[in-house]
Enzyme design. Structure first.
Site, PDB file in Angstrom:
ATOM      1  N   GLY A  64       2.635   6.096   8.899  1.00 47.61           N
ATOM      2  CA  GLY A  64       4.120   6.488   8.700  1.00 47.61           C
ATOM      3  C   GLY A  64       4.925   5.132   9.338  1.00 47.61           C
ATOM      4  N   ASP A  84      -0.443  -7.444   1.338  1.00 47.08           N
ATOM      5  CA  ASP A  84       0.215  -6.038   1.556  1.00 47.08           C
ATOM      6  C   ASP A  84       1.708  -6.184   1.649  1.00 47.08           C
ATOM      7  OD1 ASP A  84      -0.374  -3.285   3.656  1.00 47.08           O
ATOM      8  OD2 ASP A  84       0.493  -3.530   1.644  1.00 47.08           O
ATOM      9  N   HIS A 114       1.104  -1.140   0.033  1.00 43.36           N
ATOM     10  CA  HIS A 114      -0.032   0.012   0.125  1.00 43.36           C
ATOM     11  C   HIS A 114       0.803   1.362  -0.201  1.00 43.36           C
ATOM     12  CE1 HIS A 114       0.393   0.220   4.497  1.00 43.36           C
ATOM     13  NE2 HIS A 114       0.144   1.565   4.459  1.00 43.36           N
ATOM     14  N   SER A 133       3.882   2.119   8.335  1.00 44.75           N
ATOM     15  CA  SER A 133       3.779   1.013   7.390  1.00 44.75           C
ATOM     16  C   SER A 133       4.853   0.659   6.554  1.00 44.75           C
ATOM     17  CB  SER A 133       2.745   1.655   6.304  1.00 44.75           C
ATOM     18  OG  SER A 133       1.418   1.575   6.676  1.00 44.75           O
ATOM     19  N   GLY A 134       5.151  -0.742   6.186  1.00 46.25           N
ATOM     20  CA  GLY A 134       6.091  -1.128   5.625  1.00 46.25           C
ATOM     21  C   GLY A 134       7.091  -1.380   6.417  1.00 46.25           C
TER      22      GLY A 134
HETATM   23  N1  ARG Z   1      -1.283   2.250   7.190  1.00 37.53           N
HETATM   24  C1  ARG Z   1      -0.792   2.890   8.004  1.00 37.53           C
HETATM   25  C2  ARG Z   1       0.394   3.487   7.088  1.00 37.53           C
HETATM   26  O1  ARG Z   1       0.565   3.803   6.088  1.00 37.53           O
HETATM   27  C3  ARG Z   1      -0.154   2.066   9.123  1.00 37.53           C
HETATM   28  C4  ARG Z   1      -1.169   1.597   9.838  1.00 37.53           C
HETATM   29  C5  ARG Z   1      -0.859   0.771  11.100  1.00 37.53           C
HETATM   30  N2  ARG Z   1      -1.943   1.103  12.034  1.00 37.53           N
HETATM   31  C6  ARG Z   1      -2.154   0.268  12.969  1.00 37.53           C
HETATM   32  N3  ARG Z   1      -3.049   0.909  13.892  1.00 37.53           N
HETATM   33  N4  ARG Z   1      -1.294  -0.482  13.389  1.00 37.53           N
HETATM   34  O2  ARG Z   1       1.395   3.979   7.839  1.00 37.53           O
END
Ligand code: ARG
Length: 836
Positions: A785, A693, A640, A787-788
């Site tokens: 932030g 993902d 994503h 993510s990944g």
């Molecule tokens: N999708 C989010 C990103 O782009 C990360 C989300 C993780 N969220 C969580 N509650 N664990 O950074």
């Protein structure tokens, strides 16, 4: 990253006790003495008989005592209560237990209690006496402790009698004149035995907060030392008349188990359950504020610890707020086409004994839709006997409701009433209202049976977007969808992917394979490249058949020499399980460059603690996502993170720059920068559901490993990360929901959460390609932030990439774990694409 756990824990000292090493050995026996002696003789027999008789007498005595006299054993039972005196006026001297006025009134209260208990024979018999603990305004409230010596077995009867009496005095709305005091309210509860302090440290403080000044309370030793074991500490807090108290914790870090160590906050000056606002333990981050507001000018905080645990403790500020302050106001008239409202002190705890009423009116002819993005109103039970939100004459709402719970009202007016009772407060709710046309409740949208509206494109897309699956019922699947036997439609690209997406497995029937794929005997398709690679990719061994070596069925690792290993996680565990060391080759991964030897005082990671952590920036801009280093050329991140949007071409390698060996965002010039050669998102990544993902990034130039740049180990495809196991997440993401990113790399420990439980908590959105981890009580999580970035799992002294930060419902919310891409599921794909 949301609040952290890992960093602040005081590392307990070595658990090895300092055993006394000066053991003295008994002198060796004289051999001769061990030689056979003569038998016992007559004297011996007589002595034996006497001893036997004595033992028998003792046993009989004990039995008689147990069945006959033991009922005379008395238990100390303490009740704690308050009494409202209406014919006295509060004077300052009542705050000082040494003053004549205090003593005088305390004596009157004691007489009063004695005569009250004399009304119940069960109580008068056992009554030992009462102590007045404090007075507060209103007119005068007396707080007391009454002690009873209760014979064994009578405890329940005494409890009942106390309750009956209390009820009689508080429910009859009458003024009672007995002796010189007139009183109209009595409340009593049995003192929790955990507060009877067997504690070695027993401290009691009384503090009066004056206007505008902030007092501080903190656990003993804070912040220099972890709190002491076996402690009981209480703070009686007062403010001026006409004020309420606000208690705000800026640090809160206790043991996680509330039956060991806990803080309790009471809306009273004594520890009465009836006024217990909350019991807290574990960790709360400063970015997830823990504040409490009392209903009057008193509050009691108690802190109890058991005999072990080595945690930093807490610190809280106490301020007073005028009762009529706008900060405490709630309710009122709301009108127009939309608006919002929330419980007092939201998103922190609402005060007890509060009522708020919002009268909402929208233009005539329209109806009202209420939505609650967040809703946590004390514990929920069917008819909400405690705190509740009442919307017109609908059934009341309480407990925790799913995000964006919706209520529709067929009128242009509605009243919403929030009411909290005297105990157990919670974080409350945020609410919004908007209008809709009575004839068209879901303009241009699909209306679910539960009244939700979802985009028409979500209908029959294979996902339960309504929450009640109505968007997936009665579907005519189009050509891009599989028609499952059970009536669902699922995207065609899920057909024959080895995962039961339909629920009845019909998407996995009659599967052929694509070109470049090999069809396993169990009908699964795997890449041709995986055939004869020594690994059981088909799971039934059929991809390794006829390769001239043993097939490793049901094994966790296939050695280069053909041997099959069945033990869990054999790779890089320091043992040559294969005999040819092939399970121990390529093991330069997952090691911290050096380990942090000091006690970590905060939530920041140490330099070099996560040397595989990468910060992905949009060129010349800022951090966007995290990633992990798996070789000198390849990174793993989330798919994503690399999806184009109308403004930015995230899918283009040229958009990105990767910082390796970075610790503080503003020190990026000192870090190693790389551009990207290619990005490979997973072909089955689903942007609606975040399924699959994961993405791979190839660097333009290989990196040289160093103290701060290292690879993380990849798990094998059969690795499992058991529920409850602790894993570490790291990143520069937001430190609170909706907040800004972190300047310094953050870390937190979370636990793996059972997939079925998680699927229930997350509204059925969890697939086998996802792993859940978090702290269900909230407060610790990844966030925007992160993510990944990696979810790292420590085993055999190395860190493995168990997951990739993927998604969540908000951040760090209660019962909302973080969702991570399940890396073992993609091990074969990673190997296929990168050779790693
Ligand atoms: N999708 C989010 C990103 O782009 C990360 C989300 C993780 N969220 C969580 N509650 N664990 O950074």
């Amino acid at each position: 990253m949301d609040p952290m756990d890992g960093g602040m824990r005081y590392t307990p000292g070595s658990s090895d006790k300092d055993w006394d090493t000066a053991v003295t050995f008994l002198p060796a026996s004289d051999n001769k003495k061990l030689e056979k002696k003569r038998g016992p003789g007559r004297v011996g027999i007589i002595v034996g008989l006497v001893i036997l008789a004595a033992v028998l007498a003792l046993i009989i005595g004990l039995l008689v005592w147990h069945f006959h006299f033991r009922k005379d054993l008395k238990l100390q039972k303490i009740y704690i209560g308050s009494l409202r005196i209406t014919n006295e006026v509060f004077v300052d001297a009542y705050e000082n237990p040494e003053s004549a006025e205090y003593k005088n009134l305390a004596d009157k209260v004691k007489d009063q209690l004695k005569s009250m208990y004399s009304e119940a024979p069960e109580l008068s018999k056992y009554y030992m006496g009462s102590k007045v603990q404090a007075f507060s305004e209103g007119s005068v409230i007396a707080y007391y402790e009454s002690e009873f010596a209760v014979p064994m077995g009578q405890e329940a009867a005494v409890d009942r009698a106390v309750n009956r009496l209390t009820e009689a005095y508080s429910s009859k709305i009458r003024r009672v004149q007995q002796g010189p005091l007139v009183f109209d309210h009595v409340a009593t509860s049995a003192l929790d035995t955990r507060l009877f302090s067997k504690a070695r440290t027993n401290l009691r403080f009384a503090q009066h907060t004056r206007s505008s000044a902030e007092e501080t309370i903190k656990s003993p030793g804070f912040p220099d030392q972890p709190y002491t074991p076996n402690s009981f500490v209480q703070w009686q807090l007062r403010g001026d008349p006409g004020h309420v108290l606000k208690l705000s914790f800026d640090t809160f870090y206790l043991e996680n188990n509330c039956s060991n160590d806990f803080v309790r906050v009471y809306d009273s000056l004594v520890a009465m359950d009836e006024h217990l606002m909350a019991e807290k333990c574990g960790f709360y981050s400063p970015s997830n504020p823990l504040t409490f507001i009392s209903s009057s000018n008193v509050m009691l905080v108690t802190f109890v610890t058991n005999d072990n645990g080595n945690f930093p403790g807490f610190r809280a500020g106490v301020t007073q707020i005028p009762r009529d302050s706008p900060d405490l106001a709630c309710g009122g008239k709301l009108s127009g086409g939309f608006g919002n409202f929330n419980s007092p002190n939201f998103p922190s705890y609402y005060p007890p004994r509060k009522t708020c009423q919002w009268d909402i009116e929208v233009p005539t002819g329209k109806f009202i839709k209420l939505k609650f993005p967040k809703f946590m109103v004390s514990t929920g039970s069917p008819n909400c006997p405690g705190d509740r939100v009442q919307i017109a004459d609908k059934s009341p709402l309480c407990g925790q409701q799913p995000a964006n719970t919706m209520v529709t009202v067929s009128s242009n007016q509605v009243s919403v009433v929030f009411k909290s009772d005297s105990s157990q407060v919670d974080r409350g709710f945020s609410g919004t209202f908007e209008t809709f046309e009575p004839s068209d409740p879901c303009p241009d949208q699909f209306q679910c049976d539960n009244k939700r509206c979802v985009k028409p494109s979500l209908r029959c897309d294979g996902w339960n977007d309504c929450g009640d699956s109505t968007d997936e019922k009665n579907c005519q699947c189009d050509v891009s969808m599989i028609q499952c036997k059970n009536g669902f439609c699922k995207p065609m690209f899920w057909r024959c992917d080895g995962v039961n997406d339909c629920g009845d497995n019909t998407d996995e029937f009659n599967c052929g394979c694509k070109t470049g794929e090999f069809k396993c005997k169990n009908d699964q398709c795997v890449s041709e490249k995986l055939k004869c690679d020594g690994k059981n990719d088909c799971k039934d061994g059929s991809d390794e058949e006829g390769c001239g070596r043993e097939i490793c069925k049901a094994s966790t690792f296939a050695c280069s020499n053909g041997k099959c290993i069945t033990k869990q996680n054999p790779v890089c565990d320091g043992q040559d399980d294969c005999g040819d060391k092939s399970d121990e080759s390529n093991c330069d991964c997952g090691k911290k460059a050096f380990s942090a030897s000091r006690i970590v005082g905060g939530q920041d990671a140490d330099v070099g603690e996560f040397p595989w952590q990468v910060s992905l920036h949009i060129k010349n801009t800022a951090h966007v996502c995290g990633a992990s280093i798996i070789s000198d050329r390849w990174l793993v991140t989330a798919a994503h993170c690399v999806q184009d949007d109308p403004k930015i071409k995230y899918a283009q390698p040229g958009t990105w720059e990767a910082y390796l060996g970075l610790h503080k965002q503003k020190e990026k010039l000192q870090a190693t920068k790389r551009f990207l050669k290619q990005i490979i998102p997973h072909p089955y990544y689903n942007p609606y559901t975040y399924d699959n993902d994961i993405a791979l990034m190839e660097l333009d130039l290989p990196v040289t490993f160093s103290r701060t740049i290292q690879t993380i180990c990849l798990p094998t495809s059969t690795d499992v990360f058991p529920t409850g196991e602790s894993v570490t997440i790291s990143g520069w993401g937001a430190t609170r929901e909706g907040g800004a990113g972190a300047a310094v790399l953050q870390k937190a420990n979370v636990r793996i959460i059972n997939g079925t439980v998680c699927n229930e908590l997350m509204g059925g959105q969890i697939t086998s390609r996802m792993t859940c981890a978090g702290v269900l009580s909230g407060g610790v999580d990844a966030c925007q932030g992160d993510s990944g970035g990696p979810m790292s799992y420590l085993t055999n002294g190395r860190m493995y990439l168990a997951g990739v930060v993927s998604w969540g419902d908000g951040c760090a919310r209660r019962n909302k774990p973080g969702i991570y891409t399940n890396v073992p599921k993609f091990r074969a794909w990673i190997k296929e694409k990168t050779g790693v």
